[in-house]
Design an enzyme around this catalytic site. Structure first.
Site, PDB file in Angstrom:
ATOM      1  CE  LYS A 114      -4.053  -2.200   2.095  1.00  0.00           C
ATOM      2  NZ  LYS A 114      -5.102  -2.081   3.148  1.00  0.00           N
ATOM      3  CE1 TYR A 148      -9.390  -2.762  -0.134  1.00  0.00           C
ATOM      4  CE2 TYR A 148      -8.419  -0.900  -1.279  1.00  0.00           C
ATOM      5  CZ  TYR A 148      -8.283  -2.012  -0.471  1.00  0.00           C
ATOM      6  OH  TYR A 148      -7.046  -2.373   0.016  1.00  0.00           O
ATOM      7  NE  ARG A 201      -6.787 -11.878   5.090  1.00  0.00           N
ATOM      8  CZ  ARG A 201      -7.435 -10.713   4.986  1.00  0.00           C
ATOM      9  NH1 ARG A 201      -7.500 -10.066   3.813  1.00  0.00           N
ATOM     10  NH2 ARG A 201      -8.012 -10.177   6.025  1.00  0.00           N
ATOM     11  CG  ASN A 226      -4.106  -2.213   6.684  1.00  0.00           C
ATOM     12  OD1 ASN A 226      -3.851  -1.892   5.523  1.00  0.00           O
ATOM     13  ND2 ASN A 226      -5.201  -2.854   7.026  1.00  0.00           N
ATOM     14  CG  HIS A 268      -5.276  -6.236  -0.669  1.00  0.00           C
ATOM     15  ND1 HIS A 268      -6.536  -6.071  -0.141  1.00  0.00           N
ATOM     16  CD2 HIS A 268      -5.383  -7.206  -1.626  1.00  0.00           C
ATOM     17  CE1 HIS A 268      -7.379  -6.900  -0.769  1.00  0.00           C
ATOM     18  NE2 HIS A 268      -6.692  -7.592  -1.671  1.00  0.00           N
ATOM     19  CD  GLU A 288      -8.778  -8.958  -4.005  1.00  0.00           C
ATOM     20  OE1 GLU A 288      -9.698  -8.597  -3.246  1.00  0.00           O
ATOM     21  OE2 GLU A 288      -7.651  -9.321  -3.584  1.00  0.00           O
TER      22      GLU A 288
HETATM   23  O1  CDP Z   1      -7.460  -5.704   4.392  1.00  0.00           O
HETATM   24  P1  CDP Z   1      -8.372  -6.609   5.213  1.00  0.00           P
HETATM   25  O2  CDP Z   1      -9.001  -7.708   4.393  1.00  0.00           O
HETATM   26  O3  CDP Z   1      -7.680  -7.115   6.440  1.00  0.00           O
HETATM   27  O4  CDP Z   1      -9.545  -5.666   5.776  1.00  0.00           O
HETATM   28  P2  CDP Z   1     -10.958  -5.267   5.127  1.00  0.00           P
HETATM   29  O5  CDP Z   1     -11.977  -5.384   6.192  1.00  0.00           O
HETATM   30  O6  CDP Z   1     -11.204  -6.012   3.845  1.00  0.00           O
HETATM   31  O7  CDP Z   1     -10.784  -3.718   4.808  1.00  0.00           O
HETATM   32  C1  CDP Z   1     -10.078  -3.285   3.666  1.00  0.00           C
HETATM   33  C2  CDP Z   1      -9.162  -2.145   4.065  1.00  0.00           C
HETATM   34  O8  CDP Z   1      -9.947  -1.050   4.507  1.00  0.00           O
HETATM   35  C3  CDP Z   1      -8.242  -2.428   5.258  1.00  0.00           C
HETATM   36  O9  CDP Z   1      -7.067  -3.165   4.929  1.00  0.00           O
HETATM   37  C4  CDP Z   1      -7.913  -1.026   5.723  1.00  0.00           C
HETATM   38  O10 CDP Z   1      -6.922  -0.400   4.904  1.00  0.00           O
HETATM   39  C5  CDP Z   1      -9.252  -0.314   5.519  1.00  0.00           C
HETATM   40  N1  CDP Z   1     -10.075  -0.283   6.743  1.00  0.00           N
HETATM   41  C6  CDP Z   1     -10.192   0.923   7.450  1.00  0.00           C
HETATM   42  O11 CDP Z   1      -9.603   1.940   7.053  1.00  0.00           O
HETATM   43  N2  CDP Z   1     -10.955   0.974   8.588  1.00  0.00           N
HETATM   44  C7  CDP Z   1     -11.598  -0.126   9.017  1.00  0.00           C
HETATM   45  N3  CDP Z   1     -12.342  -0.052  10.135  1.00  0.00           N
HETATM   46  C8  CDP Z   1     -11.518  -1.324   8.320  1.00  0.00           C
HETATM   47  C9  CDP Z   1     -10.730  -1.374   7.169  1.00  0.00           C
HETATM   48 MG    MG Z   2     -10.341  -7.593   2.843  1.00  0.00          MG
END
Ligand code: CDP
Ligand code: MG
Length: 138
Positions: A10, A50, A86, A113, A116, A127
């Site tokens: 990222k 997204y 993951r 974070n 991805h 993806e």
């Molecule tokens: O990336 P991951 O699958 O772990 O999380 P996600 O629930 O699919 O969310 C996608 C991305 O959205 C996250 O990796 C974060 O960068 C962002 N995010 C956020 O900014 N605030 C949250 N409460 C949850 C996700």
């Molecule tokens: Mg995700």
């Protein structure tokens, strides 16, 4: 069984010059890098990538973050690649990510974070084809 997944370094990882460390970690974990290319996502591309989160409160800021600088998507291959990535990434919120995970080490917030990783075989296929052509993955 060998499996493919998509990762994205990222914008925070690129800006903080952590790409080398994260890629090194992925290689140490046994991932083979099949394809990869640094690029800047357009707003439309980030919104589409997204789209599953379009009704979440974090969607708009997430799109802004993901378009704020270059990202580095890569196609990775390994046994059990999706689940293993993951695990190595750690929890979405770095405060909850297990010690030794990439997010625990490199993420600075739940949004910024570091990395991805696709969350299912179906999403990995979608993806991977979002960023890479069949020829690039052959
Ligand atoms: O990336 P991951 O699958 O772990 O999380 P996600 O629930 O699919 O969310 C996608 C991305 O959205 C996250 O990796 C974060 O960068 C962002 N995010 C956020 O900014 N605030 C949250 N409460 C949850 C996700
Ligand atoms: Mg995700």
């Amino acid at each position: 069984m060998k499996q493919r997944t998509l990762t994205i370094l990222k914008p925070d990882t690129v800006a903080r010059r952590n790409c080398g460390a994260v890629i090194s970690r992925l290689e140490q974990e046994g991932f083979e890098i099949l394809a990869g290319r640094m690029l800047r996502l357009s707003e439309e591309q980030a919104m589409a990538f997204y789209a599953v989160h379009k009704d979440k409160p974090f969607y708009r800021p997430l799109v802004e973050f993901m378009t704020s600088g270059p990202v580095w998507p890569m196609a990775l291959e390994r046994d059990n690649a999706i689940e293993h990535l993951r695990k190595v990434m750690g929890a979405t919120d770095p405060a909850k990510a297990a010690p030794g995970t990439i997010r625990q080490q490199f993420a600075t917030s739940i949004e910024r974070n570091a990395i991805h990783g696709s969350d299912s075989p179906e999403n990995a296929r979608i993806e991977l084809s979002f960023f890479f052509s069949a020829a690039e993955l052959a």
